[in-house]
Design an enzyme around this catalytic site. Structure first.
Site, PDB file in Angstrom:
ATOM      1  N   ALA A 195      68.126  54.764   6.535  1.00 43.78           N
ATOM      2  CA  ALA A 195      68.922  55.937   6.175  1.00 43.78           C
ATOM      3  C   ALA A 195      68.083  57.180   5.927  1.00 43.78           C
ATOM      4  O   ALA A 195      68.522  58.300   6.213  1.00 43.78           O
ATOM      5  CB  ALA A 195      69.766  55.625   4.940  1.00 43.78           C
ATOM      6  N   HIS A 196      66.869  57.021   5.394  1.00 40.74           N
ATOM      7  CA  HIS A 196      66.104  58.219   5.058  1.00 40.74           C
ATOM      8  C   HIS A 196      65.598  58.954   6.296  1.00 40.74           C
ATOM      9  O   HIS A 196      65.108  60.076   6.196  1.00 40.74           O
ATOM     10  CB  HIS A 196      64.939  57.884   4.120  1.00 40.74           C
ATOM     11  N   CYS A 320      41.786  59.836  12.388  1.00 40.42           N
ATOM     12  CA  CYS A 320      41.030  60.498  11.319  1.00 40.42           C
ATOM     13  C   CYS A 320      41.834  60.620  10.034  1.00 40.42           C
ATOM     14  O   CYS A 320      41.312  61.068   9.025  1.00 40.42           O
ATOM     15  CB  CYS A 320      40.589  61.877  11.772  1.00 40.42           C
TER      16      CYS A 320
END
Length: 459
Positions: A195-196, A320
């Site tokens: 959902a996020h 990195c």
């Protein structure tokens, strides 16, 4: 401060906030109870399930709510494999799946199963024929994301689903990145989402299992959520997730067209404004709001920090930015440059002014990071040797490539430069540098300390 990392987590949608506040008042009781408060909670849960199922394109009784998208993936993979254990223990995944799928595959392999990874092309896309080659009589499950989380490439789910169906193999689709933009097409068997990613609250995942798919939950028996996701459901968050999914879907077509125009602008202008940049991912078959590019001779973590200082929140798949100093598995599978990688994923409502501001800031930020690493125009010099070896042991991304760029002009056309490096990223970024700069990557050879990467000068 513009937030350009909605692929990680989208800002909470206003509808989600309203639904969350309202359901905190009405949805606190146990929906399994028969008294008034329980019945009220049950009505909210049933309505949320129906709304989510409609958005997914399945029946309400095929969908359950889980504590997260990762939980949904792990539950879906384990349950589907267990349901077909009599067929065999072979699992097929793409090389660019989300880490939650790859971790589930690792656990399956550690338990005695077998796993095959389907490769992708330089745009990050699989092929249906690649899946057809990986399937065999012992294949219990295949997994494929609907769209890639790092570069935005949309996968040919419908075509792969046809191949899997012909082989009698269920297909699990991780739809976390795409579900807010529309339903997943094709005959998938199991689907997961989070959902996020679409503006719902964190801590809610979706798991849909089609009727007829053999599925055996691997948790202890539980009477909630069809036994597939044990525990008391976070009803206010579930209601907010379903409400926001319906809301973003209503806005999706218009917002996708608007954001695609802005992303097209970024794709075009980054390549013109910043030297030595590779824009990665499929230029056409992609999510409308996401673009990823990699910058030569740039420390990715420093680049992200400097963009943050300039007021722009972006993310990266660059090696990195990882504490392990290993390349992004997605960029590695694609064979593209990983150093100085930037992922821009625009949230709904992003304005042209915000995008233009980012494009004005970016060239100076990249130039500044390169300057701190001592990157400039290579000095003009007559070739001094037909073959040169550079000791880059102990140097980390992007320094081995910087040293290569400095040295290539000191050998004649046809001459070679060998870089000795113990940084795993060199295995990906040196060939990518050759592709970008028009040189030939000869290959690698192990050394007692590190690996020797040889490049032939062509221009």
């Amino acid at each position: 401060m513009p937030y350009f990392d909605t692929a990680s987590a989208a800002p909470l949608h206003p509808v989600a906030r309203q639904a969350l506040q309202a359901s905190l008042e009405e949805g606190w009781a146990d929906p399994a109870r028969l008294y008034r408060e329980g019945r009220r909670a049950r009505l909210l849960l049933d309505a949320a399930r129906e709304a989510a199922a409609e958005a997914v394109g399945c029946r309400p009784d095929e969908l359950v709510f889980t504590p997260s998208g990762t939980h949904a993936v792990h539950t879906g993979v384990a349950g589907a494999l267990a349901g077909r254990r009599r067929v065999g223990g072979h699992l097929v995944v793409s090389a660019v799946e989300h880490s939650s799928v790859l971790h589930a595959a690792d656990a399956h392999e550690a338990a005695g199963g077998t796993v095959a990874q389907v490769p992708v092309d330089r745009a990050g896309a699989v092929s249906a024929s690649g899946y057809a080659s990986a399937l065999d009589a012992s294949t219990a499950l295949a997994c494929l994301q609907s769209a890639n989380h790092e570069v935005g490439t949309v996968q040919p789910v419908a075509e792969v689903a046809e191949v899997c169906a012909a082989a009698g193999v269920p297909l699990l689709v991780d739809a976390a990145q795409s579900l807010g933009w529309g339903p997943v097409e094709g005959g998938w068997s199991v689907l997961t989402a989070s959902a996020h990613k679409w503006g719902g609250p964190p801590g809610v995942g979706l798991l849909a299992v089609r009727k007829g798919v053999r599925f055996s939950p691997q948790f202890p028996a539980d009477e909630r959520e069809s036994g597939r996701s044990p525990g008391f459901v976070n009803l206010p968050a579930v209601v907010a997730a379903a409400a926001s999914l319906r809301a973003v879907r209503a806005e999706a077509e218009a917002e996708a067209a608007r954001l695609r125009t802005l992303v097209d602008r970024i794709r075009r202008r980054v390549a013109r404004l910043v030297p030595d940049v590779e824009v990665v991912g499929d230029p056409e078959r992609r999510l409308p709001h996401l673009v990823t590019f990699s910058c030569l001779y740039v420390d990715g973590e420093t680049l992200l920090h400097e963009l943050d200082r300039a007021g722009y929140s972006v993310s990266s798949g660059s090696s990195c930015t990882s504490s392990t100093l290993t390349p992004s598995h997605v960029l590695r599978a694609m064979g593209v440059l990983s150093e100085g990688n930037v992922r821009v994923s625009l949230p709904p409502g992003t304005t042209a002014q915000e995008v233009n501001g980012f494009l004005e800031v970016l060239p100076g930020v990249v130039a500044g990071v390169r300057a701190t690493l001592g990157v400039g125009a290579p000095p003009a010099a007559a070739p001094v040797s037909d073959a040169l070896e550079i000791d880059a042991l102990g140097l980390r991304c992007p320094q081995p490539v910087i040293e290569l760029a400095r040295a290539i002009g000191t050998v004649p056309v046809g001459g070679t430069v060998t870089v000795l490096s113990d940084d795993e990223v060199a295995r990906l970024d040196i060939p990518a540098w050759c592709t970008m700069r028009g040189h030939t990557y000869v290959g690698e050879a192990p050394r007692p300390a590190g690996v020797a990467y040889t490049v032939r000068r062509r221009v």
